[in-house]
Enzyme design. Structure first.
Site, PDB file in Angstrom:
ATOM      1  N   HIS A  72      56.587  60.745  33.258  1.00 43.07           N
ATOM      2  CA  HIS A  72      55.913  61.489  32.232  1.00 43.07           C
ATOM      3  C   HIS A  72      55.296  62.908  32.823  1.00 43.07           C
ATOM      4  O   HIS A  72      54.381  62.472  33.642  1.00 43.07           O
ATOM      5  CB  HIS A  72      55.242  60.694  31.391  1.00 43.07           C
ATOM      6  CG  HIS A  72      55.854  59.863  30.569  1.00 43.07           C
ATOM      7  ND1 HIS A  72      54.896  58.970  29.597  1.00 43.07           N
ATOM      8  CD2 HIS A  72      56.920  59.253  30.622  1.00 43.07           C
ATOM      9  CE1 HIS A  72      55.906  58.211  28.857  1.00 43.07           C
ATOM     10  NE2 HIS A  72      57.210  58.364  29.552  1.00 43.07           N
ATOM     11  N   TYR A 201      47.459  59.318  22.463  1.00 43.74           N
ATOM     12  CA  TYR A 201      46.106  58.650  22.171  1.00 43.74           C
ATOM     13  C   TYR A 201      45.831  59.012  20.974  1.00 43.74           C
ATOM     14  O   TYR A 201      45.820  60.342  20.603  1.00 43.74           O
ATOM     15  CB  TYR A 201      45.399  59.234  23.455  1.00 43.74           C
ATOM     16  CG  TYR A 201      45.353  58.591  24.783  1.00 43.74           C
ATOM     17  CD1 TYR A 201      44.577  57.555  25.136  1.00 43.74           C
ATOM     18  CD2 TYR A 201      46.457  59.021  25.636  1.00 43.74           C
ATOM     19  CE1 TYR A 201      44.767  56.872  26.448  1.00 43.74           C
ATOM     20  CE2 TYR A 201      46.515  58.384  26.934  1.00 43.74           C
ATOM     21  CZ  TYR A 201      45.739  57.364  27.296  1.00 43.74           C
ATOM     22  OH  TYR A 201      45.669  56.831  28.529  1.00 43.74           O
ATOM     23  N   PRO A 293      40.132  50.358  30.101  1.00 45.55           N
ATOM     24  CA  PRO A 293      41.700  50.821  30.333  1.00 45.55           C
ATOM     25  C   PRO A 293      41.936  51.968  29.936  1.00 45.55           C
ATOM     26  O   PRO A 293      43.083  52.483  30.371  1.00 45.55           O
ATOM     27  CB  PRO A 293      42.580  49.680  29.754  1.00 45.55           C
ATOM     28  CG  PRO A 293      41.793  49.010  28.930  1.00 45.55           C
ATOM     29  CD  PRO A 293      40.332  48.875  29.191  1.00 45.55           C
ATOM     30  N   LYS A 297      43.084  53.615  34.889  1.00 45.68           N
ATOM     31  CA  LYS A 297      42.856  53.718  36.395  1.00 45.68           C
ATOM     32  C   LYS A 297      42.730  52.330  37.409  1.00 45.68           C
ATOM     33  O   LYS A 297      42.654  52.277  38.372  1.00 45.68           O
ATOM     34  CB  LYS A 297      41.440  54.288  36.313  1.00 45.68           C
ATOM     35  CG  LYS A 297      41.303  55.692  36.097  1.00 45.68           C
ATOM     36  CD  LYS A 297      42.054  56.530  37.201  1.00 45.68           C
ATOM     37  CE  LYS A 297      42.457  58.111  36.944  1.00 45.68           C
ATOM     38  NZ  LYS A 297      43.738  58.217  36.605  1.00 45.68           N
ATOM     39  N   TYR A 385      43.560  62.384  35.183  1.00 41.04           N
ATOM     40  CA  TYR A 385      44.489  61.576  34.678  1.00 41.04           C
ATOM     41  C   TYR A 385      45.577  61.402  35.829  1.00 41.04           C
ATOM     42  O   TYR A 385      46.096  60.090  36.110  1.00 41.04           O
ATOM     43  CB  TYR A 385      45.230  62.059  33.447  1.00 41.04           C
ATOM     44  CG  TYR A 385      45.843  60.876  32.786  1.00 41.04           C
ATOM     45  CD1 TYR A 385      45.060  60.067  31.847  1.00 41.04           C
ATOM     46  CD2 TYR A 385      47.154  60.729  32.623  1.00 41.04           C
ATOM     47  CE1 TYR A 385      45.541  58.956  31.027  1.00 41.04           C
ATOM     48  CE2 TYR A 385      47.576  59.613  31.935  1.00 41.04           C
ATOM     49  CZ  TYR A 385      46.911  58.845  31.163  1.00 41.04           C
ATOM     50  OH  TYR A 385      47.419  57.918  30.467  1.00 41.04           O
TER      51      TYR A 385
HETATM   52  C1  LIG Z   1      44.880  45.254  28.846  1.00 46.15           C
HETATM   53  C2  LIG Z   1      44.899  45.879  30.048  1.00 46.15           C
HETATM   54  C3  LIG Z   1      45.586  47.295  30.488  1.00 46.15           C
HETATM   55  C4  LIG Z   1      45.556  48.061  31.584  1.00 46.15           C
HETATM   56  N1  LIG Z   1      45.915  49.098  31.635  1.00 46.15           N
HETATM   57  C5  LIG Z   1      45.928  49.756  33.090  1.00 46.15           C
HETATM   58  C6  LIG Z   1      46.613  50.894  33.003  1.00 46.15           C
HETATM   59  O1  LIG Z   1      47.382  51.458  32.327  1.00 46.15           O
HETATM   60  N2  LIG Z   1      46.494  51.441  34.416  1.00 46.15           N
HETATM   61  C7  LIG Z   1      45.926  50.906  35.433  1.00 46.15           C
HETATM   62  O2  LIG Z   1      45.649  51.385  36.551  1.00 46.15           O
HETATM   63  N3  LIG Z   1      45.108  49.733  35.308  1.00 46.15           N
HETATM   64  C8  LIG Z   1      45.168  49.262  34.064  1.00 46.15           C
HETATM   65  N4  LIG Z   1      44.689  48.007  33.778  1.00 46.15           N
HETATM   66  C9  LIG Z   1      43.741  47.202  35.029  1.00 46.15           C
HETATM   67  C10 LIG Z   1      44.660  46.559  35.765  1.00 46.15           C
HETATM   68  O3  LIG Z   1      45.529  45.560  35.257  1.00 46.15           O
HETATM   69  C11 LIG Z   1      43.814  45.932  36.857  1.00 46.15           C
HETATM   70  O4  LIG Z   1      42.888  46.705  37.465  1.00 46.15           O
HETATM   71  C12 LIG Z   1      44.729  45.155  38.000  1.00 46.15           C
HETATM   72  O5  LIG Z   1      45.172  44.024  37.736  1.00 46.15           O
HETATM   73  C13 LIG Z   1      43.832  45.011  39.434  1.00 46.15           C
HETATM   74  O6  LIG Z   1      44.329  44.303  40.232  1.00 46.15           O
HETATM   75  P1  LIG Z   1      43.841  43.307  41.393  1.00 46.15           P
HETATM   76  O7  LIG Z   1      45.037  42.922  42.252  1.00 46.15           O
HETATM   77  O8  LIG Z   1      42.722  43.878  41.906  1.00 46.15           O
HETATM   78  O9  LIG Z   1      43.429  42.030  40.322  1.00 46.15           O
HETATM   79  P2  LIG Z   1      44.200  41.106  39.483  1.00 46.15           P
HETATM   80  O10 LIG Z   1      45.479  41.764  38.850  1.00 46.15           O
HETATM   81  O11 LIG Z   1      43.348  40.521  38.433  1.00 46.15           O
HETATM   82  O12 LIG Z   1      44.862  40.157  40.601  1.00 46.15           O
HETATM   83  C14 LIG Z   1      43.711  39.097  41.134  1.00 46.15           C
HETATM   84  C15 LIG Z   1      44.766  38.000  41.593  1.00 46.15           C
HETATM   85  O13 LIG Z   1      43.831  37.001  42.300  1.00 46.15           O
HETATM   86  C16 LIG Z   1      44.074  35.699  41.609  1.00 46.15           C
HETATM   87  N5  LIG Z   1      42.863  34.866  41.861  1.00 46.15           N
HETATM   88  C17 LIG Z   1      41.858  34.736  40.836  1.00 46.15           C
HETATM   89  N6  LIG Z   1      40.805  33.677  41.175  1.00 46.15           N
HETATM   90  C18 LIG Z   1      41.749  33.369  42.566  1.00 46.15           C
HETATM   91  C19 LIG Z   1      40.991  32.503  43.336  1.00 46.15           C
HETATM   92  N7  LIG Z   1      39.770  31.596  43.328  1.00 46.15           N
HETATM   93  N8  LIG Z   1      41.728  31.934  44.312  1.00 46.15           N
HETATM   94  C20 LIG Z   1      42.904  32.638  44.606  1.00 46.15           C
HETATM   95  N9  LIG Z   1      43.501  33.603  43.992  1.00 46.15           N
HETATM   96  C21 LIG Z   1      42.627  34.057  42.941  1.00 46.15           C
HETATM   97  C22 LIG Z   1      44.590  35.849  40.200  1.00 46.15           C
HETATM   98  O14 LIG Z   1      45.347  34.765  39.560  1.00 46.15           O
HETATM   99  C23 LIG Z   1      45.208  37.132  40.456  1.00 46.15           C
HETATM  100  O15 LIG Z   1      46.851  36.886  40.742  1.00 46.15           O
HETATM  101  C24 LIG Z   1      44.931  47.294  32.497  1.00 46.15           C
HETATM  102  C25 LIG Z   1      44.098  45.961  32.484  1.00 46.15           C
HETATM  103  C26 LIG Z   1      44.348  45.288  31.128  1.00 46.15           C
HETATM  104  C27 LIG Z   1      43.601  44.150  31.120  1.00 46.15           C
END
Ligand SMILES: Cc1cc2nc3c(=O)[nH]c(=O)nc-3n(C[C@H](O)[C@H](O)[C@H](O)COP(=O)(O)OP(=O)(O)OC[C@H]3O[C@@H](n4cnc5c(N)ncnc54)[C@H](O)[C@@H]3O)c2cc1C
Length: 393
Positions: A72, A201, A293, A297, A385
């Site tokens: 995009h 948006y 969200p 980011k 962005y």
């Molecule tokens: C509705 C929504 C829309 C979003 N839109 C965007 C977007 O457009 N762009 C963007 O950049 N971000 C967006 N985000 C945010 C993004 O999804 C998160 O920031 C991202 O998933 C972070 O990745 P992570 O690996 O840090 O954590 P997570 O994806 O939460 O991964 C953590 C992992 O650890 C595991 N875990 C948890 N506890 C334990 C444990 N005790 N032992 C072992 N494993 C464990 C979990 O099961 C999971 O698999 C959005 C979030 C939501 C909810």
């Protein structure tokens, strides 16, 4: 069991870190609480910054992304029944990439399994220990492996906001900064062709709305709702009616409807725990910080953290220097706080606050009007962005 880096969590942060370390010849073991199927089907983010795509390329997992993702060059915002386009590419020379987080996770898991590097799904009773001494370890159990003590040099806490790593750090070490917003997002994934090419948006009297997509046949839409909203208060007809109302403008465009495949209510929160390190435990991604969200980011910040961590660990193993590890928290937090500000600002600009503050409403309007009429204002939005550059990429 022994490894160099024990990674807790197979979300985007943990899996990408494992892949980046593999590319530098550093061993890791990933321990994940959920099943592979669950991790691969968790629908969340979808907007990837230019730097995140470059990191996925660096990790060798961007082939399918380049075949299937949507690039995009801008997005639109709607207020007062008018639409305005932010020309991301024209303003910054950069684009964003639309590719579902679950697809990123699928690609990373496939690469991990193909490499033969260990990943333990459905791990129970995960505990991190000894990270303040020189002998860190992760204890867990699985049906296949039984009770495991995984000894390691470092632990990467990539286990998201509700994980165990951050909570295992002794009280008093971390400073917590938090803001909870008085609204949530109702998100749906619909089997519908995205009827507009770019994200839209909307700032509307009834609340925020967002039109986005995940593929040429899947539309992703969001509505601002009260923070404690129940999903059963939103039958399909109400959801579509409200989306049509809030996204409407003088051009007459409306999103195409389709079967709703998924729906969820997500609370909105800003959160930072600092420093992002305690001894040999390094927090990365949502384990250390959360953004609402609106600015897209979260996933991008998670990717940026593990890029910094992978470089720091590479320097430790290849050259015996810990300067980058010592600077890890500070390096990440500089970007984190920029993204926290941007996400808070986008959220404050586009949502309706429940207290009915006419002064705030007028300020929002003035800022939206400024964005629509000033190149300088649009450039600040666009630069944030598309994402600020990642050092070393
Ligand atoms: C509705 C929504 C829309 C979003 N839109 C965007 C977007 O457009 N762009 C963007 O950049 N971000 C967006 N985000 C945010 C993004 O999804 C998160 O920031 C991202 O998933 C972070 O990745 P992570 O690996 O840090 O954590 P997570 O994806 O939460 O991964 C953590 C992992 O650890 C595991 N875990 C948890 N506890 C334990 C444990 N005790 N032992 C072992 N494993 C464990 C979990 O099961 C999971 O698999 C959005 C979030 C939501 C909810």
């Amino acid at each position: 069991m022994k490894t160099q880096v024990a990674i807790v969590g197979a979300g985007p942060a943990g899996l990408l870190l494992g892949q980046l370390l593999l590319g530098r010849g550093i061993e890791s073991v990933i321990v994940e609480a959920r099943s592979r199927d669950y991790a691969e089907h968790r629908v969340r983010a979808g907007v990837l910054e230019h730097g995140t795509v470059a990191l996925l390329e660096e990790a060798g997992v961007a082939d399918r992304l380049h075949r299937e993702a949507l690039v995009h060059r801008g997005f639109e915002f709607t207020f007062d029944g008018r639409r305005h386009r932010i020309d991301l590419e024209g303003l910054t020379g950069r684009c964003i990439t639309i590719y579902g987080q679950q697809e990123v996770v699928k690609d990373l898991i496939a690469a991990r399994l193909a490499s033969g590097s260990p990943v333990h799904f459905e791990a129970r009773d995960v505990r991190v220990e000894g990270f303040q001494s020189g002998t860190p370890s992760v204890r867990f159990s699985t049906l296949d492996a039984g009770e495991v003590k995984l000894e390691c040099d470092f632990i990467a806490g990539c286990d998201g906001f509700h994980g165990v790593c951050r909570d295992s750090i002794p009280r008093g070490v971390l400073a917590i900064h938090e803001r909870v917003y008085p609204f949530a997002w109702l998100g749906i994934l619909a089997q519908a062709r995205p009827s507009r090419e770019e994200l839209v948006y909307a700032n509307h009297d009834e609340g925020f709305a967002l039109f986005s997509m995940r593929s040429p046949s899947l539309t992703r839409l969001y509505l601002q709702v009260p923070p404690d909203e129940r999903l059963d208060a939103w039958p399909d007809a109400r959801i579509w009616g409200e989306l049509h109302r809030r996204l409407a403008a003088s051009d007459g465009w409306q999103p195409e409807e389709g079967d709703i495949l998924e729906r969820m209510v997500a609370p909105m929160r800003s959160f930072v725990a600092e420093p992002m390190r305690c001894g040999r435990l390094f927090l990365a991604g949502d384990a250390a910080h959360i953004v609402p969200p609106t600015g897209a980011k979260g996933l991008n910040l998670a990717a940026a953290d593990v890029w910094v961590l992978s470089q720091a660990l590479a320097r430790h193993y290849a050259e015996g220097h810990d300067d980058l590890l010592d600077a890890y928290s500070q390096t990440c937090l500089r970007r984190v706080w920029r993204a926290e500000h941007f996400s808070w600002w986008m959220t404050s600009l586009l949502h309706r606050f429940p207290e009915g503050d006419s002064f705030r409403d007028r300020l929002q309007h003035a800022q939206l009007d400024y964005l629509a009429s000033s190149r300088a204002a649009a450039l600040v939005l666009a630069e944030n962005y598309v994402g600020l550059p990642l050092a070393g990429l």
